[in-house]
Design an enzyme around this catalytic site. Sequence first.
Site, short mmCIF file in Angstrom:
data_model
loop_
_atom_site.label_atom_id
_atom_site.label_comp_id
_atom_site.label_asym_id
_atom_site.label_seq_id
_atom_site.Cartn_x
_atom_site.Cartn_y
_atom_site.Cartn_z
N LYS A 187 0.84 -1.20 0.00
CA LYS A 187 0.00 0.00 0.00
C LYS A 187 0.88 1.25 0.00
CE LYS A 187 -3.69 -2.46 2.34
NZ LYS A 187 -4.15 -2.98 3.64
N ASP A 206 -11.44 2.53 4.49
CA ASP A 206 -11.80 1.11 4.49
C ASP A 206 -13.31 0.91 4.43
OD1 ASP A 206 -9.82 -0.85 4.51
OD2 ASP A 206 -9.29 -0.47 6.60
N GLN A 237 -4.60 -1.70 9.81
CA GLN A 237 -4.55 -3.04 9.21
C GLN A 237 -5.19 -4.08 10.14
OE1 GLN A 237 -3.47 -3.68 6.07
NE2 GLN A 237 -3.98 -5.82 6.31
N1 GUN Z 1 -6.89 -6.95 6.21
C1 GUN Z 1 -7.26 -7.66 5.13
N2 GUN Z 1 -7.98 -6.90 4.29
C2 GUN Z 1 -8.07 -5.68 4.85
C3 GUN Z 1 -8.68 -4.46 4.47
O1 GUN Z 1 -9.33 -4.33 3.42
N3 GUN Z 1 -8.53 -3.43 5.32
C4 GUN Z 1 -7.86 -3.52 6.49
N4 GUN Z 1 -7.78 -2.44 7.28
N5 GUN Z 1 -7.28 -4.63 6.87
C5 GUN Z 1 -7.38 -5.71 6.06
#
Ligand code: GUN
Length: 296
Positions: A52, A119, A96
């Site tokens: 990311k 998110d 995360q």
């Molecule tokens: N862990 C796995 N997928 C995601 C996501 O889309 N967002 C976040 N914050 N954590 C994740």
Amino acid sequence: MAKLIDGRVIAEKVYVDLRREIAELKEKDVTPGLAVVLVGDDPASRAYVRSKDKMCRELGLHSLKLELPASTTQTELLNRVEELNADSAIHGILVQSPPPAHIDETAIVRALDPRKDVDGFHPENVARLVLDDPCGFVPCTPLGVQRLLIESKININGAHVVVLGRSMIVGKPLALLLMQKNEKANATVTVVHSRSRDLADITRSADIIIAAIGRAGFVKADHVREGAIVVDVGINRVEDAASQRGYRLAGDVAFDEVSKKASAITPVPGGVGPMTIAMLMSNTVKAARQALGKAT
Ligand code: GUN
């Protein structure tokens, strides 16, 4: 043999549009900023956070990567979220998931400023999705699946979409998104899950099957009608002694047998994965645009 839907190629198309939008924002002295918070050292989460951060840099976005030790307390984490909420250079915040067990994730998500919740996990954004309010943030993986289908010229309108899985991150928001009343959706959606009776009978009636149950190779040829579209959201690590890392990535779909029956299918990796990160970038740009709209 099914046509392969290439998520990497489609994500590149998304980035072409995004680069233009980012340039327009920069002309107005706004650089969209994303903060990604990682607590602990789960290797898969570390890899996601790295990719990311890398993508932000490639697009010229402001990227803040906060790597906190596994011993971080709930209060410490809440304080960091408050700081980010107040930071005008940050338009999007992502914590995360999953955090270490002692962290109350629900409370962390609720502490986020919903306008920065890229998110789409905050209850206010969940409500906006239910209410068909386009100002809200929709979770990145569902958005990525929808965009993948649209860019592949697959008709969602009136189609029977069967979603396997009812998670808060994928299954549930995806069902809500594809049943919305607009030209990008209008699907007839059925959600099946681990407790569903006659699951294969239901999936066999699908025009589009979206697998998001987190079990490697769960969807077999027997689940799929001849000519159906199959989208695989699964990213499962399965042991593989032949691989240098000791594991390989496998989707929720038994690719070899299902690809002989489907008319189009996404691979793992290289299908939904690249779209998820593209949609995170897109949500961050949207957050910056909306913040600018409010400021003027
Ligand atoms: N862990 C796995 N997928 C995601 C996501 O889309 N967002 C976040 N914050 N954590 C994740």
